[in-house]
Design a protein around this motif. Structure first.
Motif, mmCIF file in Angstrom:
data_model
loop_
_atom_site.group_PDB
_atom_site.id
_atom_site.type_symbol
_atom_site.label_atom_id
_atom_site.label_comp_id
_atom_site.label_asym_id
_atom_site.label_seq_id
_atom_site.Cartn_x
_atom_site.Cartn_y
_atom_site.Cartn_z
ATOM 1 N N LYS A 4 0.832 -1.192 0.000
ATOM 2 C CA LYS A 4 0.000 0.000 0.000
ATOM 3 C C LYS A 4 0.871 1.249 0.000
ATOM 4 C CE LYS A 4 -3.815 2.182 2.439
ATOM 5 N NZ LYS A 4 -4.713 2.127 3.589
ATOM 6 N N GLY A 5 1.927 1.221 0.801
ATOM 7 C CA GLY A 5 2.845 2.358 0.866
ATOM 8 C C GLY A 5 3.558 2.573 -0.444
ATOM 9 N N GLN A 6 3.910 1.477 -1.124
ATOM 10 C CA GLN A 6 4.590 1.595 -2.412
ATOM 11 C C GLN A 6 3.655 2.182 -3.462
ATOM 12 O OE1 GLN A 6 5.856 -2.398 -3.128
ATOM 13 N NE2 GLN A 6 7.777 -2.164 -2.022
ATOM 14 N N GLN A 7 2.380 1.793 -3.433
ATOM 15 C CA GLN A 7 1.439 2.304 -4.424
ATOM 16 C C GLN A 7 1.194 3.787 -4.252
ATOM 17 O OE1 GLN A 7 -1.923 -0.262 -3.789
ATOM 18 N NE2 GLN A 7 -1.238 -1.737 -5.321
ATOM 19 N N GLY A 8 1.287 4.292 -3.027
ATOM 20 C CA GLY A 8 1.018 5.693 -2.757
ATOM 21 C C GLY A 8 2.208 6.601 -3.037
ATOM 22 N N ARG A 9 3.390 6.009 -3.312
ATOM 23 C CA ARG A 9 4.584 6.816 -3.554
ATOM 24 C C ARG A 9 4.502 7.578 -4.856
ATOM 25 N NH1 ARG A 9 9.731 3.104 -2.625
ATOM 26 N NH2 ARG A 9 9.228 2.775 -4.790
ATOM 27 N N LYS A 10 5.094 8.764 -4.869
ATOM 28 C CA LYS A 10 5.207 9.522 -6.109
ATOM 29 C C LYS A 10 6.295 8.893 -6.971
ATOM 30 C CE LYS A 10 3.858 14.113 -4.540
ATOM 31 N NZ LYS A 10 4.271 15.497 -4.411
ATOM 32 N N PRO A 11 6.180 9.042 -8.305
ATOM 33 C CA PRO A 11 7.253 8.533 -9.164
ATOM 34 C C PRO A 11 8.562 9.245 -8.849
ATOM 35 C CG PRO A 11 5.308 9.140 -10.447
ATOM 36 C CD PRO A 11 5.073 9.607 -9.050
ATOM 37 N N ARG A 12 9.657 8.537 -9.023
ATOM 38 C CA ARG A 12 10.963 9.132 -8.788
ATOM 39 C C ARG A 12 11.157 10.335 -9.700
ATOM 40 N NH1 ARG A 12 13.692 3.898 -9.977
ATOM 41 N NH2 ARG A 12 14.627 5.199 -11.582
ATOM 42 N N ALA A 13 12.009 11.259 -9.254
ATOM 43 C CA ALA A 13 12.244 12.482 -10.020
ATOM 44 C C ALA A 13 12.792 12.180 -11.404
ATOM 45 C CB ALA A 13 13.201 13.396 -9.253
ATOM 46 N N ASP A 14 13.675 11.187 -11.519
ATOM 47 C CA ASP A 14 14.249 10.884 -12.835
ATOM 48 C C ASP A 14 13.202 10.283 -13.770
ATOM 49 O OD1 ASP A 14 14.252 8.556 -11.223
ATOM 50 O OD2 ASP A 14 15.801 7.620 -12.445
ATOM 51 N N VAL A 15 12.241 9.537 -13.203
ATOM 52 C CA VAL A 15 11.167 8.966 -14.009
ATOM 53 C C VAL A 15 10.291 10.088 -14.558
ATOM 54 C CG1 VAL A 15 9.090 7.517 -13.936
ATOM 55 C CG2 VAL A 15 11.189 6.761 -12.783
ATOM 56 N N GLN A 16 9.955 11.052 -13.689
ATOM 57 C CA GLN A 16 9.147 12.194 -14.124
ATOM 58 C C GLN A 16 9.896 13.025 -15.164
ATOM 59 O OE1 GLN A 16 8.475 13.858 -10.158
ATOM 60 N NE2 GLN A 16 6.314 13.298 -10.311
ATOM 61 N N ARG A 17 11.194 13.199 -14.932
ATOM 62 C CA ARG A 17 12.026 13.981 -15.857
ATOM 63 C C ARG A 17 12.071 13.307 -17.232
ATOM 64 N NH1 ARG A 17 15.652 14.894 -12.129
ATOM 65 N NH2 ARG A 17 16.842 13.050 -12.682
ATOM 66 N N ASN A 18 12.260 11.994 -17.247
ATOM 67 C CA ASN A 18 12.313 11.252 -18.513
ATOM 68 C C ASN A 18 10.994 11.369 -19.275
ATOM 69 O OD1 ASN A 18 14.937 10.420 -18.072
ATOM 70 N ND2 ASN A 18 14.363 8.414 -17.285
#
Length: 198
Positions: A4-18
Motif C-alpha cells: 500500500k505504501g509503495q502504491q502511494g509513492r510519487k514517481p521518482r524524479a528521474d522517471v518524471q524527468r524522462n
C-alpha cells in the motif's frame, strides 16, 4: 515497506524527468515530421534508450495520446468560447473548425484519430479522447437539429469524419485555402436542412 505504501509513492524524479523530456521531444518531432516520426529518434533526442520510452509509452498511440493531452487546453478554451454562442448553427460551424484545427496539429494525425473512433478498441489510448470529440460533435449537431438547421439523418460521427477529411487534405499541402473553404461549404451544404435560410 507495505504494498500500500509503495502504491502511494510519487514517481521518482528521474522517471518524471524522462517522461517530460519524451513528451517535449515527441511534440517537436511530430511537428516537424508528423505522427510517423521514428520512436527511436525521439528516445535518442530525449537522452534515453528505447526501452525507457516503451516503459512510459508501450505503443505509438500511447505517446501520441499523451502529447495530445498536453495540447488539449487550446481545444477546451475554444469549446468554452463556442458554448457562449446563442446561434446553434454558428456554434456547430465553429466547433467543426476547431475540430479540423485539432486534427491538423500534426501531419498524419487524422488517420490514427479516425481509426481510433472507428475501431473502438478499449486498449487504444486514443479511443477515449476520440469518443469525447465525437460526443461533443453530437451535442452540437443535436442542438442544431432541435432548431431545424441540420438534417435529422446527420450524426456527430459523420461530421467528425468530415472534419478529419478536410484536415487530412489540409495536411497534404495539395490544396490551397480557397479550395479548403469551398470544401467546408460543400460539407455544410450536405448537413444543413435545405429550407434553412440562415
Amino acid at each position: 515497506m507495505s504494498v500500500k505504501g509503495q502504491q502511494g509513492r510519487k514517481p521518482r524524479a528521474d522517471v518524471q524527468r524522462n517522461r517530460a523530456a519524451l513528451l517535449e521531444v515527441a511534440q517537436r518531432h511530430f511537428l516537424k515530421n508528423g505522427v510517423g516520426s521514428s520512436l527511436e529518434a525521439i528516445a535518442k533526442d530525449a537522452g534515453v534508450g528505447p526501452a525507457t520510452l516503451y516503459r512510459h509509452f508501450p505503443a505509438r498511440e500511447a505517446l501520441l495520446a499523451a502529447v495530445l493531452e498536453t495540447r488539449s487546453a487550446e481545444l477546451l478554451a475554444r469549446r468554452a468560447d463556442i458554448a457562449r454562442l446563442d446561434d446553434v448553427s454558428q456554434a456547430l460551424r465553429q466547433w467543426l473548425q476547431a475540430l479540423e484545427d485539432y486534427f491538423s496539429a500534426f501531419n498524419g494525425l487524422p488517420e490514427p484519430l479516425v481509426a481510433a473512433a472507428r475501431e473502438q478498441n478499449p486498449d487504444n489510448p486514443l479511443t477515449v479522447p476520440c469518443d469525447d470529440l465525437v460526443a461533443t460533435t453530437e451535442e452540437y449537431v443535436r442542438a442544431a437539429q432541435r432548431e431545424g438547421h441540420v438534417r435529422a439523418s446527420v450524426k456527430g460521427y459523420d461530421l467528425y469524419l468530415a472534419a478529419g477529411s478536410v484536415a487530412w487534405l489540409r495536411g497534404t499541402g495539395y490544396t490551397d485555402e480557397e479550395a479548403l473553404a469551398r470544401l467546408r461549404a460543400l460539407v455544410e451544404c450536405g448537413y444543413r436542412e435545405q429550407d434553412d435560410a440562415d
